[in-house]
Design an enzyme around this catalytic site. Structure first.
Site, PDB file in Angstrom:
ATOM      1  N   GLN A 114      22.411 -46.544  61.662  1.00 51.55           N
ATOM      2  CA  GLN A 114      22.860 -46.879  60.305  1.00 51.55           C
ATOM      3  C   GLN A 114      23.772 -48.109  60.380  1.00 51.55           C
ATOM      4  OE1 GLN A 114      25.827 -44.677  57.939  1.00 51.55           O
ATOM      5  NE2 GLN A 114      24.288 -44.512  56.306  1.00 51.55           N
ATOM      6  N   TYR A 137      30.447 -48.759  49.991  1.00 51.51           N
ATOM      7  CA  TYR A 137      30.628 -49.843  50.958  1.00 51.51           C
ATOM      8  C   TYR A 137      29.998 -51.138  50.433  1.00 51.51           C
ATOM      9  CZ  TYR A 137      32.419 -46.081  53.790  1.00 51.51           C
ATOM     10  OH  TYR A 137      33.189 -45.033  54.236  1.00 51.51           O
ATOM     11  N   PRO A 163      23.604 -39.318  58.456  1.00 50.98           N
ATOM     12  CA  PRO A 163      24.599 -40.128  59.166  1.00 50.98           C
ATOM     13  C   PRO A 163      25.997 -39.508  59.051  1.00 50.98           C
ATOM     14  CG  PRO A 163      23.910 -41.198  57.109  1.00 50.98           C
ATOM     15  CD  PRO A 163      23.008 -40.020  57.318  1.00 50.98           C
TER      16      PRO A 163
HETATM   17  C1  LIG Z   1      32.415 -36.035  58.708  1.00 47.81           C
HETATM   18  C2  LIG Z   1      31.499 -36.805  57.796  1.00 47.81           C
HETATM   19  C3  LIG Z   1      31.149 -38.092  58.134  1.00 47.81           C
HETATM   20  C4  LIG Z   1      30.253 -38.816  57.330  1.00 47.81           C
HETATM   21  N1  LIG Z   1      29.875 -40.067  57.719  1.00 47.81           N
HETATM   22  C5  LIG Z   1      28.922 -40.743  57.032  1.00 47.81           C
HETATM   23  C6  LIG Z   1      28.421 -41.989  57.509  1.00 47.81           C
HETATM   24  O1  LIG Z   1      28.806 -42.486  58.571  1.00 47.81           O
HETATM   25  N2  LIG Z   1      27.477 -42.604  56.759  1.00 47.81           N
HETATM   26  C7  LIG Z   1      27.014 -42.067  55.584  1.00 47.81           C
HETATM   27  O2  LIG Z   1      26.153 -42.682  54.933  1.00 47.81           O
HETATM   28  N3  LIG Z   1      27.460 -40.881  55.120  1.00 47.81           N
HETATM   29  C8  LIG Z   1      28.375 -40.196  55.832  1.00 47.81           C
HETATM   30  N4  LIG Z   1      28.781 -38.956  55.401  1.00 47.81           N
HETATM   31  C9  LIG Z   1      28.076 -38.302  54.298  1.00 47.81           C
HETATM   32  C10 LIG Z   1      26.962 -37.389  54.851  1.00 47.81           C
HETATM   33  O3  LIG Z   1      25.918 -38.163  55.450  1.00 47.81           O
HETATM   34  C11 LIG Z   1      26.318 -36.513  53.748  1.00 47.81           C
HETATM   35  O4  LIG Z   1      25.874 -37.369  52.721  1.00 47.81           O
HETATM   36  C12 LIG Z   1      27.290 -35.488  53.178  1.00 47.81           C
HETATM   37  O5  LIG Z   1      27.945 -34.756  54.205  1.00 47.81           O
HETATM   38  C13 LIG Z   1      26.539 -34.487  52.261  1.00 47.81           C
HETATM   39  O6  LIG Z   1      25.511 -33.822  52.987  1.00 47.81           O
HETATM   40  P1  LIG Z   1      25.723 -32.284  53.491  1.00 47.81           P
HETATM   41  O7  LIG Z   1      25.994 -31.472  52.253  1.00 47.81           O
HETATM   42  O8  LIG Z   1      24.409 -31.913  54.148  1.00 47.81           O
HETATM   43  O9  LIG Z   1      26.885 -32.282  54.443  1.00 47.81           O
HETATM   44  C14 LIG Z   1      29.716 -38.230  56.150  1.00 47.81           C
HETATM   45  C15 LIG Z   1      30.105 -36.933  55.806  1.00 47.81           C
HETATM   46  C16 LIG Z   1      30.975 -36.212  56.612  1.00 47.81           C
HETATM   47  C17 LIG Z   1      31.310 -34.794  56.251  1.00 47.81           C
END
Ligand SMILES: Cc1cc2nc3c(=O)[nH]c(=O)nc-3n(C[C@H](O)[C@H](O)[C@H](O)COP(=O)(O)O)c2cc1C
Length: 362
Positions: A98, A177, A23
Site C-alpha cells: 500500500q 491522506y 492494510p
Molecule cells: C491498527 C490499525 C491500523 C490501520 N492501518 C491502516 C493502514 O495502514 N492503511 C489503511 O488504508 N487503513 C488502515 N486501517 C484501517 C483498516 O484497514 C480497516 O479499514 C479498518 O480496521 C476497518 O476494518 P475492520 O472492521 O475489518 O477492522 C487501520 C486500522 C487499524 C485498526
C-alpha cells in the site's frame, strides 16, 4: 454463485480465496522505516489470506509521518521488504504494497519542512510524533512542480515495490491522506485544474494511476477509498457523483481492483457512515470490488453471492487471528485482539497470537 472460498483473479493476480488482509499500520519498522525479520514473521503468519495488503508504506520522507511506519524510497527499505515478501511467498501467500503520502498529516518533526496538501489547511486533532502527540501544522498548497515530483515519487515507490518482490501495489486513496485531500471537497479549495469540479479533483489520482500503471503495468495496480465516512477531517458534500465519476475513470484506465472502506452501519471505531457509494460505482466499473469495515461472514458471503462485491478485506480480526481464513472455514472461535499493542512495537500483540492448531493441542 461465488463464495468466500472461490478463487479470484485480480488483474495479474490469481488468488485462492476472497478473504483479504486489510492494510494495517503496525509501527514496527523503526525510525528509518526499514522492514525487518519480525515483520517478515508477522506477515508470513498471515499468508493464508487471499491477498495481504501491506501496512501503509511511505513513498518518500516528505510523505511519511507515522512513527515506526515503513517506507519504499531507498535501497535499505527495498532489502527489508524482500525479507517480508520472500517469507510470505515461502508460505504460499501473496502481498501487495500500500503506497502512502500522508499530505497535511505529516508533522514537520517526521517529514521535515512544512507539510503539503491540495490546499493550505490544517488537519484536526493531533499528530503522533516520536516526542508524543503534537498539534498538526498548516500545510501549504502543492504547486504544479510539487505535484510532478510527488507523482515521480509514487512511480519510484511502485518500481521499488516490484523490485522488493511485491505481487502488486495499492494506491492509498482513503482515510484523509493526500489523495483523499485532493478528492473530497472538505479539504480541496483549489481554483486551478486540480480543484473545484469533480473532473479537476480526480485529476491528481488519474495522473498517479497512469504514471504507476505505465511503470509496472496497470494489471498490478489497485486503489483504496473511504467514500462514505469522515476521516481525519476529510469528507465530501456529495459523494455519489464523485465516486461514480471515479468509477468511470478507473474503468477507462483498466484498474483491475478497488477496495472500499465503506461501513454500512455505525462502526466499532465510532464513525457514522453516510449511504454506501458502491451501488453507484458498480454500473460503471467492471473491475473487482473488495469491501471492508466491520464485516461479519454472513454479511460478506451475502454481498459476494449477490454480486455487490467480489471479496472482503478484514483488518482487526487479522491482527488477532493469523490463521483467520482457516478459522472462518472451520467456523472456529476467534482470538480477541488487544488495541494497546496495535502500535506499541515489539513482538507482543504482533507475532504471538495463537494459531488454531496450538489451541487444539493445548
Ligand atoms: C491498527 C490499525 C491500523 C490501520 N492501518 C491502516 C493502514 O495502514 N492503511 C489503511 O488504508 N487503513 C488502515 N486501517 C484501517 C483498516 O484497514 C480497516 O479499514 C479498518 O480496521 C476497518 O476494518 P475492520 O472492521 O475489518 O477492522 C487501520 C486500522 C487499524 C485498526
Amino acid at each position: 454463485m461465488p463464495t468466500l472460498f472461490h478463487p479470484l483473479r485480480l488483474g495479474s493476480l490469481e488468488l485462492p480465496n476472497r478473504i483479504f488482509m486489510a492494510p494495517l499500520t503496525r509501527a514496527r519498522a523503526g525510525r528509518e522505516g526499514v522492514p525487518n525479520e519480525l515483520m517478515a514473521r508477522y506477515y508470513a503468519q498471515r499468508a493464508g489470506a487471499g491477498l495481504i495488503i501491506s501496512e501503509a508504506t511511505g513513498i518518500s520522507r516528505e510523505g511519511l509521518g507515522w512513527p515506526g511506519a515503513p517506507g519504499l524510497w531507498n535501497e535499505a527499505q527495498v532489502d527489508g521488504w524482500k525479507l517480508v515478501t520472500d517469507a510470505v511467498h515461502a508460505q504460499g501467500g501473496r502481498i501487495a504494497a500500500q503506497l502512502w503520502h500522508m499530505g497535511r498529516l505529516v508533522h514537520p518533526d517526521l517529514g521535515g519542512g512544512q507539510p503539503l496538501s491540495s490546499s493550505a489547511t490544517t488537519a484536526p486533532d493531533h499528530a503522533h510524533t516520536y516526542e508524543g502527540n503534537k498539534p498538526y501544522v498548516e500545510a501549504r498548497a502543492a504547486t504544479a512542480a510539487d505535484i510532478k515530483r510527488i507523482v515521480d515519487d509514487y512511480v519510484r515507490a511502485a518500481r521499488n515495490a516490484v523490485r522488493a518482490g511485491f505481487d502488486g501495489v495499492q494506491i492509498h486513496g482513503a482515510n484523509g491522506y493526500l489523495v483523499d485531500q485532493f478528492l473530497r471537497d472538505s479539504a480541496n479549495f483549489r481554483d486551478d485544474r486540480y480543484g473545484g469540479s469533480i473532473d479537476n479533483r480526480i485529476r491528481f489520482v488519474r495522473q498517479l494511476l497512469e504514471a504507476v500503471g505505465n511503470e509496472i503495468g496497470i494489471d498490478r495496480v489497485g486503489i483504496r477509498f473511504s467514500p462514505n465516512i469522515l476521516v481525519q477531517g476529510v469528507e465530501d458534500s456529495d459523494p455519489i457523483p464523485l465516486y461514480a465519476e471515479l468509477a468511470k475513470m478507473l474503468e477507462e484506465l483498466k484498474v483491475p481492483w478497488i477496495e472500499l472502506r465503506e461501513p454500512y452501519k455505525p462502526t466499532s471505531s465510532g464513525s457514522i457512515p453516510s449511504a454506501p457509494v458502491s451501488p453507484a460505482m458498480r454500473p460503471h466499473y467492471t473491475g473487482k470490488i473488495v469491501i471492508n469495515s466491520d464485516h461479519d461472514w454472513t454479511d460478506a458471503r451475502h454481498r459476494i453471492a449477490n454480486g455487490h462485491a467480489d471479496a472482503v478485506s478484514i483488518g482487526r480480526l487479522f491482527i488477532a487471528n493469523p490463521d483467520l481464513v482457516r478459522r472462518i472455514a472451520a467456523n472456529a472461535p476467534l482470538n480477541p485482539g488487544d488495541s494497546k499493542t496495535f502500535y506499541s512495537g515489539g513482538a507482543e500483540g504482533y507475532t504471538d497470537y495463537p494459531f488454531l492448531t496450538e489451541q487444539v493441542a493445548a
